[in-house]
Design an enzyme around this catalytic site. Structure first.
Site, mmCIF file in Angstrom:
data_model
loop_
_atom_site.group_PDB
_atom_site.id
_atom_site.type_symbol
_atom_site.label_atom_id
_atom_site.label_comp_id
_atom_site.label_asym_id
_atom_site.label_seq_id
_atom_site.Cartn_x
_atom_site.Cartn_y
_atom_site.Cartn_z
ATOM 1 N N GLU A 1 11.201 3.447 2.067
ATOM 2 C CA GLU A 1 9.909 3.198 2.458
ATOM 3 C C GLU A 1 10.020 2.179 3.838
ATOM 4 O O GLU A 1 9.212 2.322 4.622
ATOM 5 C CB GLU A 1 8.994 2.968 1.738
ATOM 6 N N GLU B 1 0.665 -1.236 0.035
ATOM 7 C CA GLU B 1 -0.244 -0.111 0.102
ATOM 8 C C GLU B 1 0.875 1.279 -0.028
ATOM 9 O O GLU B 1 0.803 2.178 -0.744
ATOM 10 C CB GLU B 1 -0.990 -0.096 1.198
#
Length: 419
Positions: free
Chosen positions: A120, A50
């Site tokens: 990330e 996501e």
């Protein structure tokens, strides 16, 4: 109903709920896959995916994605849950083509750039650390893991430091290819939307989504049990719960009413008896969470080390008493709270788009507000007594964090709840 639904040849469903008098559209792609679809070794992959969906595609950089949506005053976001992942935007009605194009792009053409992937990973590890530092949040992960031990249903949505640290980029690619299939996805929009135009745009935009059915998940097997973690905190964070019901269970709405009666507002039994009358807590509430094949019901309380000795017996007494005689007006108040909450949510384009997608993913059809209200209205005192008996038939789950030395042993709590 203002709802229209079209299924494209590959199985992707396009659903719209047109609302008059608004100038905006909430638009999302909802996927019937989440944390419970993950193998243990890659726990956290759904949430990682996501995040990475916004980090660049074949024709947009991560910055370009942000700039394009904000250049028209729109918003773009996503979330991962145990059974669902959602990617959504809110835009002015004239900017629906852009919003849909960005959503289709990130879900079909993300590059998962290695440099972005490594950055990330660190962001998500910070997110896990933040959750660990929030005891009234992380206690629910421990509660879930204790209720469903050693199962996908019990693992944390964020993953763990260990799994996220070792997660390979390839795992994201394989997870997306394995679960992001057209029959398990819904494009849902609410607001100033034209259904036929959205269907045409979606048919052109979503051409790279696999059309075969997505794989199923392992059934959740509620077990119950006890989790305790001593921490140097000002409060004890305590969750006590039982097996609940699925979305499709005939008692689903009765269980929602029961949760509201027990701890759904300032007039609820737990709030009145434990906070207002005895002053034992600042925060206390009951909840009923449903899944495709089961559910979980619980009570959360934040209390002091001295107060917990009195709190636990009173909490157990209130749980036991909820299936008995209801006070005049008590059931009506609980149903009125749920009714008002539903009707108020209908004023939000975002809530309507999400609700419509959820109905299609869970029930395979749109459910009218009138049908839901009728089911709520049908809940009576006998229904409440029945679901209360269902709760007490299951082994409890207890999760406690903080200065927990004075919390009663699990066996004593279980005996109280079985009385």
């Amino acid at each position: 109903m203002t709802v229209r639904i079209t299924t494209l040849p590959g199985g992707l469903r396009i659903a719209t709920d047109r609302m008059e008098g608004v100038a905006t559209v909430s638009l999302g792609v909802y996927v019937d896959a989440g944390a419970r679809n993950e193998p243990a070794a890659i726990n956290g992959v759904a949430h990682f995916l996501e995040h990475m969906a916004f980090k660049g595609t074949e024709r947009r950089s991560a910055r370009a994605i942000a700039e394009e949506i904000e250049a028209v005053g729109g918003h773009l976001n996503a979330y991962t849950a145990r059974e669902q992942t959602a990617y959504y935007a809110k835009v002015l009605k004239d900017d629906v083509p852009l919003g849909l194009d960005i959503l289709a792009d990130i879900l079909q053409h993300s590059t998962f750039d290695p440099a972005e992937f490594d950055r990330e990973r660190q962001v998500i590890l910070q997110e896990i650390g933040q959750a660990e530092d929030t005891p009234d949040d992380i206690v629910f992960d421990h509660f879930q893991a204790t209720a469903y031990p050693g199962q996908a249903m019990g693992r944390p949505v964020l993953g763990t430091v260990e799994t996220v640290s070792e997660l390979p980029r390839r795992a994201l690619v394989d997870y997306m290819r394995g679960h992001y299939h057209a029959p398990a996805m819904v494009v849902s929009a609410a607001g100033a939307i034209d259904h036929d135009q959205l269907v045409d745009m979606a048919a052109r935009a979503f051409t790279a989504i696999p059309s075969e059915p997505a794989p199923g998940v392992e059934p959740g097997q509620y077990a119950g049990g006890d989790f305790r973690e001593e921490r140097d905190l000002e409060q004890i964070h305590l969750v006590v719960g039982f097996p609940g019901v699925s979305y499709t269970d005939p008692d689903h709405h009765a269980m929602q009413v029961l949760a509201t009666l027990l701890g759904g507002g300032m007039s609820s039994r737990l709030f009145q008896e434990i906070r207002e009358k005895r002053g034992l807590v600042y925060s206390i509430y009951a909840f009923s969470s449903s899944f495709h094949d089961g559910g979980i019901f619980g009570v959360y309380a934040g209390t002091g080390e001295r107060e917990v000795k009195e709190l636990v017996p009173v909490l157990c007494d209130e749980v036991l008493a909820i299936g008995g005689r209801l006070e005049p007006g008590e059931l009506a108040r609980a149903k009125a709270q749920l009714r008002a909450s539903l009707l108020m949510s209908r004023e939000s384009t975002s809530n309507r788009a999400e609700s419509l997608a959820h109905q299609l993913l869970v029930h395979g059809r749109a459910i009218s507000t009138e049908e839901t209200l009728a089911r709520l209205d049908a809940v009576d005192a006998d229904s409440v007594a029945r679901v209360a008996s269902r709760l007490r038939a299951g082994r409890p789950t207890v999760a406690a964090m903080g200065p927990i030395g004075a919390v009663e042993p699990f066996e004593r709590i279980a005996d109280r709840l079985a009385a």
